[in-house]
Scaffold this motif. Structure first.
Motif, mmCIF file in Angstrom:
data_model
loop_
_atom_site.group_PDB
_atom_site.id
_atom_site.type_symbol
_atom_site.label_atom_id
_atom_site.label_comp_id
_atom_site.label_asym_id
_atom_site.label_seq_id
_atom_site.Cartn_x
_atom_site.Cartn_y
_atom_site.Cartn_z
ATOM 1 N N LEU A 217 -0.730 4.713 5.593
ATOM 2 C CA LEU A 217 -0.954 4.287 4.343
ATOM 3 C C LEU A 217 0.169 3.820 3.195
ATOM 4 N N THR A 218 1.445 3.698 3.702
ATOM 5 C CA THR A 218 2.504 3.182 3.260
ATOM 6 C C THR A 218 2.748 1.657 3.431
ATOM 7 N N TRP A 222 -2.235 -1.375 2.619
ATOM 8 C CA TRP A 222 -2.757 -0.325 1.952
ATOM 9 C C TRP A 222 -2.448 0.404 0.685
ATOM 10 N N THR A 223 -0.970 -0.208 0.216
ATOM 11 C CA THR A 223 -0.349 -0.171 -1.120
ATOM 12 C C THR A 223 -0.781 -1.229 -2.109
ATOM 13 N N GLU A 399 3.895 2.296 -4.092
ATOM 14 C CA GLU A 399 4.797 2.586 -3.166
ATOM 15 C C GLU A 399 4.701 4.630 -3.205
ATOM 16 N N GLY A 402 1.197 5.388 -2.161
ATOM 17 C CA GLY A 402 1.111 5.522 -0.551
ATOM 18 C C GLY A 402 1.816 6.525 0.009
ATOM 19 N N GLN A 406 0.000 8.995 2.492
ATOM 20 C CA GLN A 406 0.461 9.428 3.868
ATOM 21 C C GLN A 406 1.037 10.769 4.180
#
Length: 417
Positions: A217-218, A222-223, A399, A402, A406
């Protein structure tokens, strides 16, 4: 070949229905769709019973908020109906794992559905399918055609065109550019992040990679949608932070906003409430020529109670639910709930027709958080609600969001550890 198999399966079950029952069999259907009662009584049940003498259908819905608890109580007591309307993913998987839903993988008519359509009602390894897919909802944007005509706006296809249109609407001042609030949170994730996001993470490719632990997710895929959502805030109108979901619906249908980030389930309600012509456009791609992806989210299915005393009759009904006839009845009676069978359905509602047409232009996926990734604590679906709101408000950077998501996922989900 696929449709031939389906026809043979339907023919076989029709013959069975007309010859195998010395006395009428009554099948009871459990459902949370109590607003569909008239549809079932007036259209679906008569159509089935006309072709299958000897099988009667009794549709007995519960209130949506109470359905899971009521159904579980009935199943535990042995008093649940023969057919179980299935919510997508984990709720129905839990019923199958508990032995309450039958394995329908061997039903010939299942060949009429794609793997994506069946994914909401399968075991994690895809080996067993336990509900027949009925319908999905599609995400995109509904717009006021009158407003677009007044302002000389073209339907946007890229993100640059999208924000240029929003700028023009805002500069004119007649309309709020977009009707969406953040008070209820889920809209920001459902009609925001999971609406535009598939164009970033490439639909099923990214979703499956996230489940497998191959993406995080980072990652930029995804961000970056959060960075785009951060630009939405200036177009949502004064006080959007306190604006509820019903507020947003009213703002749009009263003609005060030009664009509504939407799910197709809005169509029936908007048709009765709005006095202007509406159109729809799919989530704009990042760059001209990019492959487009849509959230074509599996929403409702139907399965067989493993304890039914009438498995043959129940399977006959399920095979009919998988048929083109059922798809046409259901899709037109509930515009915006789109049949999932591979056989095309001729929809009558122009807005529904426009939206379902995106399936021929774009790759379909489902909401990124719904399968597997929201089983633990923290729950990724709920965390995505808060993150999407924070992005729109500019409270945190993409950021930062994410990294937080995560960390939460990695705290309980092995492939991310």
């Amino acid at each position: 070949m696929k449709h031939t198999r389906l026809k043979l399966a339907l023919l076989g079950t029709t013959l069975m229905a007309t010859t195998a029952y010395a006395e009428d069999v009554t099948l009871t259907i459990e459902s949370w769709r109590n607003d569909d009662l008239t549809l079932w009584q007036d259209q679906i049940i008569p159509a089935f019973e006309a072709q299958h003498p000897g099988i009667k259908i009794d549709f007995t819905p519960s209130a949506p908020a109470e359905y899971n608890a009521v159904l579980n109580s009935k199943l535990d007591a042995g008093s649940a109906g023969d057919l179980i309307t299935c919510r997508p993913f984990d709720a129905s998987l839990a019923l199958y794992d508990a032995g309450h839903l039958s394995d329908l993988s061997g039903v010939d008519a299942m060949s009429n559905f794609s793997d994506v359509a069946k994914s909401a009602w399968q075991t994690d390894d895809g080996a067993v399918t336990f509900c027949v897919p009925m319908a999905s909802v599609i995400h995109g944007f509904i717009y006021n055609k009158d407003a677009f005509a007044e302002l000389g706006l073209e339907v946007p296809t890229t993100e640059d065109e999208f924000f240029a249109a929003l700028d023009k609407i805002r500069e004119d001042g007649t309309y709020i550019p977009m009707a969406m609030g953040t008070n209820d949170q889920w809209e920001a994730a459902t009609m925001g992040y999971n609406n535009i996001g598939p164009n970033y993470w490439k639909g099923e490719e990214g979703r499956q990679a996230l489940i497998a632990g191959e993406q995080k997710l980072t990652d930029e895929a995804w961000t970056a949608p959060y960075a785009t959502l951060a630009r939405w805030g200036e177009y949502l109108g004064d006080g959007y932070e306190a604006q509820t979901y019903p507020d947003s619906q009213n703002i749009f249908t009263l003609g005060r906003a030009a664009i509504y980030p939407a799910g197709s389930w809005e169509i029936s309600g908007f048709n009765t409430q709005a006095d202007f012509e509406m159109g729809a456009f799919k989530p704009p791609v990042r760059n001209a020529g990019d492959t487009c992806y849509i959230s074509d989210h599996t929403d409702i299915g139907i399965g067989m109670n493993a304890a039914t005393e009438h498995p043959e009759a129940a399977e006959t009904f399920l095979a009919w639910v998988a048929s083109p006839e059922f798809a046409e009845i259901f899709g037109n009676a509930l515009p915006g709930f789109f049949p999932l069978s591979d056989t095309p359905v001729e929809l009558q509602d122009p807005l529904a027709k426009e939206i379902v047409g995106w399936r021929n232009e774009c790759e379909s996926t489902i909401r990124s958080t719904y399968q597997i990734l929201s089983r633990g604590t923290p729950n990724l679906e709920n965390e995505t609600w808060g993150a999407s709101v924070a992005a729109i408000k500019g409270a945190k950077s993409p950021e930062e969001l994410g990294a937080e998501l995560q960390e939460g996922l990695a705290s309980w989900y092995a492939p991310h550890q």
